[in-house]
Design a protein around this motif. Structure first.
Motif, PDB file in Angstrom:
ATOM      1  N   LYS A  54      20.105  84.205   1.452  1.00  0.00           N
ATOM      2  CA  LYS A  54      19.512  84.647   0.196  1.00  0.00           C
ATOM      3  C   LYS A  54      20.234  83.981  -0.971  1.00  0.00           C
ATOM      4  CE  LYS A  54      18.394  88.758  -2.386  1.00  0.00           C
ATOM      5  NZ  LYS A  54      18.401  90.218  -2.444  1.00  0.00           N
ATOM      6  N   GLU A 109      16.153  81.578   2.749  1.00  0.00           N
ATOM      7  CA  GLU A 109      14.776  82.018   2.922  1.00  0.00           C
ATOM      8  C   GLU A 109      14.285  82.769   1.687  1.00  0.00           C
ATOM      9  OE1 GLU A 109      12.416  84.663   6.134  1.00  0.00           O
ATOM     10  OE2 GLU A 109      14.304  83.747   6.796  1.00  0.00           O
ATOM     11  N   HIS A 110      15.190  83.548   1.103  1.00  0.00           N
ATOM     12  CA  HIS A 110      14.814  84.331  -0.085  1.00  0.00           C
ATOM     13  C   HIS A 110      15.484  83.734  -1.317  1.00  0.00           C
ATOM     14  CE1 HIS A 110      13.513  87.358   2.796  1.00  0.00           C
ATOM     15  NE2 HIS A 110      14.664  87.138   3.403  1.00  0.00           N
ATOM     16  N   SER A 112      15.621  84.206  -5.517  1.00  0.00           N
ATOM     17  CA  SER A 112      15.218  84.828  -6.786  1.00  0.00           C
ATOM     18  C   SER A 112      15.879  84.043  -7.902  1.00  0.00           C
ATOM     19  CB  SER A 112      15.737  86.259  -6.909  1.00  0.00           C
ATOM     20  OG  SER A 112      15.456  86.993  -5.766  1.00  0.00           O
ATOM     21  N   GLU A 147      18.283  93.536  -7.364  1.00  0.00           N
ATOM     22  CA  GLU A 147      18.609  92.901  -6.077  1.00  0.00           C
ATOM     23  C   GLU A 147      19.326  93.867  -5.130  1.00  0.00           C
ATOM     24  OE1 GLU A 147      17.658  89.890  -5.079  1.00  0.00           O
ATOM     25  OE2 GLU A 147      16.678  89.452  -7.000  1.00  0.00           O
TER      26      GLU A 147
END
Lengths: 149, 485
Positions: A54, A109-110, A112, A147
């Motif tokens: 992430k 994969e993630h 923000s 988050e």
């Protein structure tokens, strides 16, 4: 999940350093977090972000009607250039991410991206402008909540 | 919190802006280019200790931190009138060439590549770095990344950090190279030489065998018969780290050769009311406006200019590539702006060969790496050839070494008049009788990419690129068209 917080910016270009400032606050509040401050952009980011699950990027932005200190949350796809590179000599985050994927790197994969609306990123100075500076603690708190850090 | 999708991306601020003014017939009369500029560096630096400059100036450019670090270190040598020991000079030059090689290759493949490799007439959606990788294959993309990684490792070994080096001191460098490190550097140099030879072959196959592209390179649209400036060694061969500045005229004849300390006798800055960007010109020829030719003081810098202003390359493989380029393009000097891309590859090969040469030099691991300054500082000037052209740092201090005046002439400033001319020429060739084709943006971007101008690139705000907007005005001053990406 292996998470990286990346504060992006230039700490001697007034508000451009806001991402770095926020990253520092996140590190103070959550010492267990992995936080990196960087002046890297584009391809250079690949050296840093590979291998995490992430990725949380904190950066600055100037939009047409935004007010300094406002916080936006974006996905990486929102930053994709409409067409080609428009003559910048670096590639942007979205393109770097796509290159990493294309080359088969272990990309997060993630992703923000938090962008803080700023006023001035072209004047040399080591401090953010008033409105932006004042919002830094609140923004750090917002990111922690959003988050669930 | 607002959640937004930025589309179209042009809603963001921080654009490059081109204004095109048409005459009564609807043809282009004039074009003006404005790019975002950083402000206030001089004020920011004044009052600080001069020794801080090699570290501070790495933060003023997003792509050339090593160039600023090196120009600043050399300006400090001159400020304290101290000569670094031979090993220190070699270590600096080695690091500098590793940087130059990495930057050039990255530029060629990822930034110039969309025009060259994918092709000028490919659909816009494919003319990007992913299109390049699609065309040359993933394996080649991986090689570029690998070469970059290895060269950055050399920068880390010598400079302390890969992006913003900290090794430069007045009179030398802060750290010697170990035997193990030398081996790693040699391997990086070998990888680089192989890769650059491969890139030149790719250029042969993909570009030189494509008639449409060759026509574009050699055609008139991007051609300007200007003066050229670049740094050369004692044999007039290209050198990025040290030497004299040499200027050749539009016929390729030596016009001037001088020490950087005399730059004010040769280079002047012209100011226009519509932009903060200053335009460098040759003082002895004079400013005659945005025109080329022998009577105009406009000169160009960066890869093609360096090759034009020199008499060759100091390493064997690069010399072969140099000769081939000029042979195919019809001899020296070459005036076509798009040949900058080719020249960039020739220089990348030289940089890798030079890394290898210096890494194998017995003196490179010497521990004699700094000469301590003893003089009282007053004024110092340093120069290097940055990837995008000649970069000059000029400092004045009080007797304690506290900065009282700072002047930087950055590469883009030296090319700014020519960049403007290229934009104007592209506009003139495409706009006829009031008809402004959309393809003009593309043509302008190609000129841009060849020079790769700096535009507030130390700013990291999203989206991480500077889109260009084109405004076209008729002879009465009304906006008739706006083009943007």
């Amino acid at each position: 999940m292996k998470t990286l917080v990346l504060g992006v910016g230039n700490s001697i270009l007034t508000d451009d350093g806001v991402g770095i400032e926020i990253a520092r606050q996140l590190r103070e509040r959550k010492p267990e977090l992995e936080v990196i401050e960087t002046g890297e952009s584009g391809i250079g980011l690949l050296d840093i972000i590979v291998g995490y699950d992430k990725l949380i990027i904190v950066d600055s932005i100037i939009t047409e009607k935004g007010k300094p200190g406002e916080l936006y949350k974006l996905g990486v796809e929102a930053l994709k250039p409409a067409e080609n590179l428009s003559s910048s000599h670096g590639v942007d985050i979205a393109t770097a991410y796509e290159i990493g994927q294309g080359l088969g790197y272990d990309m997060p994969e993630h992703v923000s991206i938090y962008a803080v609306e700023i006023e001035d990123n072209t004047t040399f100075g080591e401090k953010c402008t008033g409105e932006v500076e004042g919002r830094i603690p609140f923004i750090a708190e917002q990111i922690i909540k959003e988050e669930r850090l | 919190m607002k959640k937004i999708t930025i589309d179209p991306i042009t809603r963001l601020e921080g654009h490059g802006k081109i204004e095109i003014f048409l005459n009564d017939e609807g043809n282009c009369e004039r074009a003006c280019l404005q790019i975002p500029e950083l402000r206030g560096f001089e004020k920011f630096s004044e009052g600080r200790a001069a020794e801080e400059m090699p570290r501070i100036t790495t933060m003023i450019c997003g792509v050339c931190p090593t160039a600023h670090h090196m120009a600043a270190s050399k300006a400090l040598d001159d400020l304290w009138k101290v000569e670094p020991p031979p090993a220190a000079k070699k270590i600096r030059e080695l690091m500098y060439n590793a940087f130059q090689a990495e930057d050039h290759i990255l530029h060629f493949v990822f930034l110039g590549g969309p025009d060259f490799v994918v092709g000028p007439s490919a659909p816009a959606a494919e003319r990007n770095v992913l299109g390049v990788i699609g065309k040359v294959g993933l394996e080649v993309g991986g090689k570029v990344i690998e070469m970059r990684k290895r060269m950055r490792n050399v920068l880390r070994i010598i400079g302390g950090k890969p992006v913003m080096p900290t090794c430069g001191l007045p009179g030398g460098v802060s750290k010697q190279i170990s035997e193990d490190e030398r081996k790693t550097i040699i391997e990086a140099g070998e990888y680089g030489v192989d890769f650059c030879q491969f890139a030149l072959t790719l250029f042969d196959d993909v570009v030189l065998k494509n008639k449409e592209y060759v026509d574009l390179v050699t055609g008139d649209v991007y051609s300007h018969k200007t003066y050229y400036m670049g740094m050369v060694d004692e044999n007039n061969k290209v050198n990025f780290y040290d030497g004299k500045l040499r200027v050749v005229d539009p016929d390729g004849k030596e016009f001037a050769k001088f020490k950087v300390q005399d730059y004010l006798e040769h280079i002047r800055e012209h100011v226009e009311p519509w932009t903060y960007v200053k335009f460098s010109y040759l003082k002895k020829v004079g400013w005659k406006g945005f025109v080329d030719g022998k009577d105009s003081g406009v000169f160009r810098v960066a890869p093609l200019a360096r090759l034009n202003a020199s008499e060759g390359m100091a390493t064997p493989l690069a010399q072969q590539a140099y000769e081939k380029m000029f042979e195919i393009l019809g001899g020296k000097p070459v005036h076509s702006t798009l040949a900058f891309h080719w020249a960039r590859l020739v220089e990348a090969l030289y940089a890798c060969e030079r890394v290898l040469e210096l890494a194998k030099d017995p003196e490179i691991t010497s521990d004699d790496i700094v000469t301590l300054p003893t003089e009282t500082p007053k004024e110092g000037i340093g120069v290097v050839e940055a990837p995008r052209g000649t970069l000059i740092h000029h400092y004045q201090t009080d007797e304690r070494g506290i900065l009282t005046k700072v002047n930087l002439i950055v590469a883009t400033q030296n090319n700014s008049a020519a960049i403007n001319m290229s934009v104007e020429k592209a506009a003139k060739s495409l706009i006829k009788k009031g008809n402004v084709p959309d393809g003009i943006l593309n043509m302008i971007e190609m000129a841009f990419r060849a020079y790769d101008p700096c535009h507030a690139c130390a700013t990291h705000s999203l989206p991480g690129r500077t889109p260009i907007e084109v405004y076209v005005y008729d002879s009465a001053g009304n906006l008739v068209k706006k083009l943007e990406r």
